[in-house]
Scaffold this motif. Structure first.
Motif, PDB file in Angstrom:
ATOM      1  N   ALA A  21       0.828  -1.208   0.000  1.00 57.66           N
ATOM      2  CA  ALA A  21       0.000   0.000   0.000  1.00 57.66           C
ATOM      3  C   ALA A  21       0.859   1.253   0.000  1.00 57.66           C
ATOM      4  CB  ALA A  21      -0.933  -0.009   1.208  1.00 57.66           C
ATOM      5  N   VAL A  22       1.852   1.293   0.882  1.00 54.38           N
ATOM      6  CA  VAL A  22       2.720   2.470   0.990  1.00 54.38           C
ATOM      7  C   VAL A  22       3.534   2.659  -0.285  1.00 54.38           C
ATOM      8  CG1 VAL A  22       4.716   3.408   2.219  1.00 54.38           C
ATOM      9  CG2 VAL A  22       2.790   2.462   3.503  1.00 54.38           C
ATOM     10  N   ASP A  23       4.077   1.571  -0.829  1.00 54.27           N
ATOM     11  CA  ASP A  23       4.855   1.682  -2.062  1.00 54.27           C
ATOM     12  C   ASP A  23       4.001   2.212  -3.207  1.00 54.27           C
ATOM     13  OD1 ASP A  23       7.163   0.823  -0.860  1.00 54.27           O
ATOM     14  OD2 ASP A  23       7.124  -1.199  -1.708  1.00 54.27           O
ATOM     15  N   SER A  24       2.733   1.828  -3.240  1.00 50.98           N
ATOM     16  CA  SER A  24       1.867   2.297  -4.324  1.00 50.98           C
ATOM     17  C   SER A  24       1.591   3.795  -4.214  1.00 50.98           C
ATOM     18  CB  SER A  24       0.556   1.508  -4.343  1.00 50.98           C
ATOM     19  OG  SER A  24      -0.324   1.899  -3.297  1.00 50.98           O
ATOM     20  N   VAL A  25       1.577   4.318  -2.995  1.00 52.03           N
ATOM     21  CA  VAL A  25       1.435   5.763  -2.810  1.00 52.03           C
ATOM     22  C   VAL A  25       2.746   6.470  -3.174  1.00 52.03           C
ATOM     23  CG1 VAL A  25       1.003   7.599  -1.131  1.00 52.03           C
ATOM     24  CG2 VAL A  25      -0.356   5.502  -1.052  1.00 52.03           C
ATOM     25  N   ARG A  26       3.846   5.911  -2.734  1.00 50.16           N
ATOM     26  CA  ARG A  26       5.152   6.518  -3.023  1.00 50.16           C
ATOM     27  C   ARG A  26       5.443   6.549  -4.524  1.00 50.16           C
ATOM     28  NH1 ARG A  26       9.119   3.204  -1.162  1.00 50.16           N
ATOM     29  NH2 ARG A  26      10.666   4.865  -1.174  1.00 50.16           N
ATOM     30  N   ALA A  27       4.829   5.656  -5.294  1.00 50.19           N
ATOM     31  CA  ALA A  27       5.083   5.561  -6.728  1.00 50.19           C
ATOM     32  C   ALA A  27       4.135   6.412  -7.565  1.00 50.19           C
ATOM     33  CB  ALA A  27       4.976   4.104  -7.171  1.00 50.19           C
ATOM     34  N   GLN A  28       3.366   7.282  -6.938  1.00 53.36           N
ATOM     35  CA  GLN A  28       2.421   8.098  -7.689  1.00 53.36           C
ATOM     36  C   GLN A  28       3.128   9.041  -8.664  1.00 53.36           C
ATOM     37  OE1 GLN A  28      -1.282   8.211  -7.502  1.00 53.36           O
ATOM     38  NE2 GLN A  28      -0.522   6.187  -6.930  1.00 53.36           N
ATOM     39  N   SER A  29       2.517   9.225  -9.832  1.00 56.93           N
ATOM     40  CA  SER A  29       3.069  10.161 -10.814  1.00 56.93           C
ATOM     41  C   SER A  29       2.997  11.597 -10.315  1.00 56.93           C
ATOM     42  CB  SER A  29       2.323  10.029 -12.142  1.00 56.93           C
ATOM     43  OG  SER A  29       0.931  10.275 -11.972  1.00 56.93           O
ATOM     44  N   PHE A  30       2.049  11.890  -9.430  1.00 61.02           N
ATOM     45  CA  PHE A  30       1.984  13.191  -8.757  1.00 61.02           C
ATOM     46  C   PHE A  30       2.590  13.004  -7.376  1.00 61.02           C
ATOM     47  CE2 PHE A  30       0.109  16.354  -5.984  1.00 61.02           C
ATOM     48  CZ  PHE A  30       0.187  17.511  -6.741  1.00 61.02           C
ATOM     49  N   GLY A  31       3.726  13.636  -7.136  1.00 66.96           N
ATOM     50  CA  GLY A  31       4.481  13.344  -5.925  1.00 66.96           C
ATOM     51  C   GLY A  31       4.400  14.365  -4.815  1.00 66.96           C
ATOM     52  N   ALA A  87      -4.595   0.121   4.346  1.00 70.84           N
ATOM     53  CA  ALA A  87      -3.332  -0.606   4.453  1.00 70.84           C
ATOM     54  C   ALA A  87      -3.314  -1.907   3.677  1.00 70.84           C
ATOM     55  CB  ALA A  87      -3.034  -0.883   5.939  1.00 70.84           C
ATOM     56  N   ASP A  88      -4.456  -2.316   3.113  1.00 67.74           N
ATOM     57  CA  ASP A  88      -4.485  -3.584   2.376  1.00 67.74           C
ATOM     58  C   ASP A  88      -4.814  -3.396   0.897  1.00 67.74           C
ATOM     59  OD1 ASP A  88      -7.035  -2.768   2.955  1.00 67.74           O
ATOM     60  OD2 ASP A  88      -7.713  -4.657   3.813  1.00 67.74           O
ATOM     61  N   ASP A  89      -4.737  -2.165   0.398  1.00 67.48           N
ATOM     62  CA  ASP A  89      -5.072  -1.880  -0.995  1.00 67.48           C
ATOM     63  C   ASP A  89      -3.867  -1.328  -1.741  1.00 67.48           C
ATOM     64  OD1 ASP A  89      -7.746  -2.631  -0.511  1.00 67.48           O
ATOM     65  OD2 ASP A  89      -8.183  -0.646   0.293  1.00 67.48           O
ATOM     66  N   ARG A  90      -4.041  -1.126  -3.060  1.00 68.60           N
ATOM     67  CA  ARG A  90      -2.957  -0.594  -3.886  1.00 68.60           C
ATOM     68  C   ARG A  90      -3.496   0.483  -4.810  1.00 68.60           C
ATOM     69  NH1 ARG A  90      -0.957  -6.351  -5.952  1.00 68.60           N
ATOM     70  NH2 ARG A  90      -2.208  -5.670  -7.728  1.00 68.60           N
ATOM     71  N   CYS A  91      -2.810   1.627  -4.865  1.00 71.23           N
ATOM     72  CA  CYS A  91      -3.133   2.675  -5.833  1.00 71.23           C
ATOM     73  C   CYS A  91      -2.486   2.341  -7.166  1.00 71.23           C
ATOM     74  CB  CYS A  91      -2.570   4.026  -5.389  1.00 71.23           C
ATOM     75  SG  CYS A  91      -3.213   4.669  -3.859  1.00 71.23           S
ATOM     76  N   ARG A  92      -3.172   2.681  -8.247  1.00 67.82           N
ATOM     77  CA  ARG A  92      -2.522   2.690  -9.554  1.00 67.82           C
ATOM     78  C   ARG A  92      -1.692   3.978  -9.660  1.00 67.82           C
ATOM     79  NH1 ARG A  92      -5.336  -0.967 -13.167  1.00 67.82           N
ATOM     80  NH2 ARG A  92      -5.959  -2.706 -11.805  1.00 67.82           N
ATOM     81  N   PRO A  93      -0.610   3.977 -10.445  1.00 69.18           N
ATOM     82  CA  PRO A  93       0.352   5.099 -10.408  1.00 69.18           C
ATOM     83  C   PRO A  93      -0.221   6.472 -10.709  1.00 69.18           C
ATOM     84  CG  PRO A  93       1.342   3.196 -11.483  1.00 69.18           C
ATOM     85  CD  PRO A  93      -0.102   2.852 -11.261  1.00 69.18           C
ATOM     86  N   GLN A  94      -1.259   6.560 -11.535  1.00 64.13           N
ATOM     87  CA  GLN A  94      -1.781   7.875 -11.908  1.00 64.13           C
ATOM     88  C   GLN A  94      -3.012   8.272 -11.102  1.00 64.13           C
ATOM     89  OE1 GLN A  94      -2.180   7.424 -16.245  1.00 64.13           O
ATOM     90  NE2 GLN A  94      -0.474   8.871 -16.424  1.00 64.13           N
ATOM     91  N   ARG A  95      -3.251   7.611  -9.996  1.00 66.12           N
ATOM     92  CA  ARG A  95      -4.470   7.899  -9.232  1.00 66.12           C
ATOM     93  C   ARG A  95      -4.583   9.386  -8.880  1.00 66.12           C
ATOM     94  NH1 ARG A  95      -5.992   6.328  -2.916  1.00 66.12           N
ATOM     95  NH2 ARG A  95      -7.452   8.091  -2.754  1.00 66.12           N
ATOM     96  N   LEU A 205      -7.652   2.125  -8.399  1.00 70.44           N
ATOM     97  CA  LEU A 205      -7.408   1.517  -7.089  1.00 70.44           C
ATOM     98  C   LEU A 205      -7.670   0.023  -7.168  1.00 70.44           C
ATOM     99  CD1 LEU A 205      -6.887   2.122  -3.954  1.00 70.44           C
ATOM    100  CD2 LEU A 205      -9.369   1.912  -3.729  1.00 70.44           C
ATOM    101  N   ASP A 206      -6.733  -0.759  -6.665  1.00 72.92           N
ATOM    102  CA  ASP A 206      -6.938  -2.190  -6.478  1.00 72.92           C
ATOM    103  C   ASP A 206      -7.413  -2.399  -5.045  1.00 72.92           C
ATOM    104  OD1 ASP A 206      -6.052  -3.030  -9.044  1.00 72.92           O
ATOM    105  OD2 ASP A 206      -3.974  -2.709  -8.410  1.00 72.92           O
ATOM    106  N   TRP A 207      -8.653  -2.835  -4.929  1.00 73.28           N
ATOM    107  CA  TRP A 207      -9.337  -2.969  -3.636  1.00 73.28           C
ATOM    108  C   TRP A 207      -9.318  -4.437  -3.258  1.00 73.28           C
ATOM    109  CZ3 TRP A 207     -15.215  -1.642  -2.803  1.00 73.28           C
ATOM    110  CH2 TRP A 207     -15.420  -1.200  -1.500  1.00 73.28           C
ATOM    111  N   ARG A 208      -8.600  -4.779  -2.203  1.00 72.29           N
ATOM    112  CA  ARG A 208      -8.382  -6.181  -1.866  1.00 72.29           C
ATOM    113  C   ARG A 208      -9.593  -6.762  -1.130  1.00 72.29           C
ATOM    114  NH1 ARG A 208      -3.087  -8.336  -1.911  1.00 72.29           N
ATOM    115  NH2 ARG A 208      -2.311  -6.227  -1.539  1.00 72.29           N
ATOM    116  N   GLU A 209     -10.086  -7.853  -1.660  1.00 73.31           N
ATOM    117  CA  GLU A 209     -11.228  -8.561  -1.085  1.00 73.31           C
ATOM    118  C   GLU A 209     -10.704  -9.738  -0.268  1.00 73.31           C
ATOM    119  OE1 GLU A 209     -14.341  -9.464   0.291  1.00 73.31           O
ATOM    120  OE2 GLU A 209     -14.992  -8.334  -1.463  1.00 73.31           O
ATOM    121  N   HIS A 210     -10.970  -9.718   1.048  1.00 73.68           N
ATOM    122  CA  HIS A 210     -10.511 -10.814   1.899  1.00 73.68           C
ATOM    123  C   HIS A 210     -11.425 -10.928   3.113  1.00 73.68           C
ATOM    124  CE1 HIS A 210      -8.687  -7.915   4.770  1.00 73.68           C
ATOM    125  NE2 HIS A 210      -8.392  -7.230   3.688  1.00 73.68           N
TER     126      HIS A 210
END
Length: 332
Positions: A21-31, A87-95, A205-210
Motif C-alpha cells: 500500500a505504501v509503495d503504491s502511494v510513493r510511486a504516484q506520478s503526482f508526488g 493498508a491492504d489496498d494498492r493505488c494505480r500510479p496515476q491515481r 485503485l486495487d481494492w483487496r477482497e478478503h
C-alpha cells in the motif's frame, strides 16, 4: 513547504500488505503529498519495516479504533486536498494525477472517487461473486448517477477518496456510530449539497477482497445498520412526503420501522407477488404495482435488492410517470 495532498492511512497490524500500500502511494506520478500513517495500536513490525521517505509521517492514534485514527489523521493533515488510503489496498500510479485533474476541470465537484478492481488476498483477479458489485461501483461516475443511487450503499469506496479540504470543513469529522463511518459522511456531504464524481477512464485503485476486510466482519456494515444510517438522510430528502415502499420484504419492513422513527409516514407497500398482496405488512395494505398510479403525491422507495429485477422496476416506474432521484429511489 505545504504539500498539495495529505494521504490518511490508518493501520493496525498491516503485515506484508502495508508495504504494498505504501509503495503504491510513493510511486504516484503526482508526488507532492505527505503520507500520514496512523498507527492504531499495531503489535506487528510492519511499520518498522517500511523504507524511509521524507514524505512519510507515522502518528500514534491518541484514541482507539478506526474513526479516532481517521479523525486524528485529518486533524494533522496539511494539504489542500485530503486523500484516503487503506493498508491492504494498492493505488494505480496515476491515481492522484487523474483525480486532481478532474477536480481542477470541475470546480463544482467536492469529492472525487475512483473506479476499482477487486483483488483476491494473494493479488489475483477478482472473485466472481464481486463482479456485479464492482460493475455497479464503476458505472457510477457522474454526480447525477452517484446521487441517484446513494441510498443503496456508499457509491465511492472509502480508500479511493480525494476531497477538497473545504468539503471536510463543511461536513465535519467522521462520527463513531453503529454504522460505517464513510457512508455516514457521504450522506451528510450529500445533504450539505456537495457534489461527487469519479474519473471514468479506468481503474485507479486495487481494492483487496478478503475475509478480514471490515465490510465483511464489522457488524456496523450489517444491512440493519445501513438502513439505520440512511433513514435520517432519506427523511430529509423526502421533505415531508408520504411514502410507498416498493417491496414487502424483510428489508422493506426494516426501512418502514427506521423511517417511521424519523417521523416519515408510510402509506402502503407495493409488491409483485399476489400472495403478499393478499395480506398486510406492518398493518398496511400491500398494493399491486399498477395501483401506485393512484398515489401520485407519494414518493416511492424501492427495497428490492436483486439486481436482475431493477431494470423492470425502472421501466414500470417510468411508465407511471415517476422520475428516479426525484419521485423515487432505490433504497435497498
Amino acid at each position: 513547504m505545504t504539500p498539495a495532498i495529505s494521504v490518511i492511512l490508518p493501520v493496525r497490524d498491516g503485515g506484508d500488505w502495508l508495504r504494498e500500500a505504501v509503495d503504491s502511494v510513493r510511486a504516484q506520478s503526482f508526488g507532492d503529498f505527505e503520507l500520514l500513517l496512523i498507527d492504531d495500536g499495531s503489535t506487528d513490525d510492519a511499520i518498522a519495516r517500511l523504507p524511509p521517505d521524507a514524505r512519510l509521517r507515522v502518528l500514534a492514534n491518541p484514541g482507539r479504533g478506526l474513526v479516532a485514527a481517521l479523525n486524528h489523521g485529518m486533524a494533522q493533515a496539511q494539504g489542500a486536498f485530503l486523500a484516503r488510503m487503506d493498508a491492504d489496498d494498492r493505488c494505480r500510479p496515476q491515481r492522484f494525477e487523474r483525480q486532481l485533474a478532474l477536480l481542477a476541470a470541475r470546480p463544482e465537484v467536492a469529492i472525487c472517487g475512483v473506479q476499482v478492481e477487486l483483488l483476491q488476498p494473494d493479488g489475483g483477479p477478482p472473485p466472481p461473486g464481486g463482479l456485479a458489485y464492482r460493475q455497479w461501483l464503476n458505472a457510477l461516475c457522474e454526480p447525477a448517477d452517484i446521487a441517484r443511487e446513494l441510498f443503496i450503499e456508499a457509491p465511492l469506496p472509502h480508500p479511493g477518496w480525494l476531497i477538497r479540504r473545504t468539503a471536510w470543513t463543511r461536513v465535519g469529522p467522521y462520527r463513531d456510530g453503529p454504522w460505517p463511518e464513510d457512508y455516514d459522511w457521504l450522506l451528510r456531504a450529500h445533504l450539505a449539497g456537495l457534489t461527487m464524481a469519479k474519473p471514468a477512464d479506468g481503474v485507479l485503485l486495487d481494492w483487496r477482497e478478503h475475509p478480514q476486510r471490515l465490510t465483511r466482519r464489522d457488524p456496523r456494515c450489517a444491512r440493519a445498520n445501513l438502513i439505520a444510517v440512511k433513514a435520517p438522510a432519506l427523511a430529509v430528502v423526502l421533505g415531508g412526503r408520504e411514502v410507498l415502499l416498493w417491496g414487502a420484504t424483510k428489508t422493506g419492513g426494516r426501512l418502514h420501522d427506521a423511517l417511521t422513527a424519523q417521523g416519515v409516514r408510510i402509506r402502503a407497500f407495493v409488491d409483485l407477488d399476489p400472495r403478499k398482496r393478499a395480506g398486510r405488512k406492518r398493518d398496511l395494505p400491500v398494493l399491486a404495482p399498477e395501483a401506485a398510479s393512484a398515489h401520485a403525491d407519494a414518493a416511492i422507495l424501492v427495497t428490492v435488492s436483486q439486481g436482475a429485477k431493477k431494470p423492470a422496476i425502472r421501466t414500470q416506474l417510468a411508465a407511471l410517470g415517476r422520475r428516479e432521484g426525484i419521485d423515487w429511489w432505490f433504497a435497498t
